[in-house]
Design a protein around this motif. Structure first.
Motif: not given
Length: 336
Positions: A64-77, A109-111, A115-121
């Motif tokens: 399956i190819v998904v090409e409209d999600l550009h943020a980690l939270d959207a991918i997990i959702s 989406e607005d994040g 990086t290791a820091t942004s992911l932690k926060n």
């Protein structure tokens, strides 16, 4: 918004639930679907066709190819929403990355860039189904395998009760090559202030000093922009920007920064900015520095060009062939 492209589903396995005794009615057989999915997590800019080529590569596979999600939270959702009666075999994530700025994939989406820091926060949804200890999450992101702290953070993000295996390479991921639709290449870096290149001869001497054991034709490599023959070294360039804004209580207190030297002196006097450059790991003089002011705001901008020589990873036993990007190959991929 680009539409979701769904290709053929992968094979499935049947798992039986309940007692097999004939003394009572059997429970219905539950079908557990085993599938793989790839997220093309970005949009090409200018003449770069990284995402387009990656989509073409994976579209030829049973995935399956998904090409409209550009943020980690959207991918997990998305994974959570589509996890009913499914087990994810492989989850591929295609995203630009470099050793200095982390991933182009955003936390939300607005994040910020990951990086290791942004992911932690960041606050992310927890995986709630479909991911098992046998799931393989494969990142097709240049150099990401060398960023151990970030990979550990990503593993935590995809773990909830069970912990999948994550894979990433320290090499560059190349899609859409002349001789292979996907291969890996070893990168060699040299920097210069954007729009102020000292010339390939100077840069070739500098990169030769940086990698004395490589014994490559650096001048030819830095002057070649695409594959010429199978396995030939070539180069690729991209920019890394730095943007800072400092707010003063009084516009009259803004210092006059009328040269690159005065800007660099000001940065060195500011611990926060000096430390940010130290963490970036790129020499200050390799940036083109400019400054401007608007009311009480001082803006400092820097930009460096990374000229990257790329040496395709070739097959040891068949030197004319590219090595397949096998995630189980310990020399090619790191597992987390």
């Amino acid at each position: 918004m680009k539409s979701l492209i769904i290709l053929l589903l992968s094979c499935f396995t049947i798992m039986s639930c309940g007692d097999s005794s004939t003394d009572h009615l059997e429970e219905p057989t539950k079908i557990i679907q085993k599938q793989s999915v790839v997220f093309i997590a970005g949009i090409d800019e200018d003449d770069n066709s990284f995402y387009k080529n990656a989509k073409a590569h994976f579209s030829q596979q049973n995935i399956i190819v998904v090409e409209d999600l550009h943020a980690l939270d959207a991918i997990i959702s998305w994974l959570n929403k589509n996890a009913d009666d499914k087990v994810y075999d492989q989850i591929h994530i295609v995203s630009h990355s470099n050793p200095w700025r982390g991933m182009a994939l955003l936390t939300s989406e607005d994040g910020a860039r990951i990086t290791a820091t942004s992911l932690k926060n960041s606050t992310l949804p927890k995986p709630n189904g479909g991911i098992t200890e046998n799931t393989k999450i494969i990142f097709h992101s240049c150099g990401l395998g060398a960023n151990k702290d970030l990979m550990k953070g990503l593993k935590l993000a995809f773990s909830s009760g069970v912990s999948p295996s994550l894979y990433a390479s320290e090499y560059f991921n190349i899609f859409g090559g002349k001789y292979a639709s996907h291969y890996l290449a070893q990168p060699f870096y040299v920097f210069y202030p954007t729009a102020n290149s000292p010339g390939n001869k100077t840069l070739s001497r500098e990169i030769a000093q940086k990698y004395p054991n490589a014994n490559l034709d650096w001048l030819t490599a830095l002057g070649t922009r695409e594959e010429t023959t199978s396995g030939a070294i070539y180069s690729y360039r991209f920019n890394i920007p730095v943007d800072w804004e400092i707010v003063f209580e009084d516009a009259s207190k803004i210092p006059e920064l009328d040269s690159a030297d005065s800007i660099m002196d000001y940065i060195l006097e500011n611990d926060e900015f000096a430390f940010a450059l130290y963490e970036l790991g790129i020499p200050m003089e390799k940036f083109r520095w400019t400054s401007s002011s608007e009311g009480p705001i001082l803006k400092i901008q820097g930009k460096t060009t990374v000229l990257t020589a790329l040496m395709p990873v070739m097959n040891t036993y068949e030197p004319a062939e590219y090595t397949a990007p096998d995630i189980m190959h310990a020399r090619l991929y790191s597992q987390f």
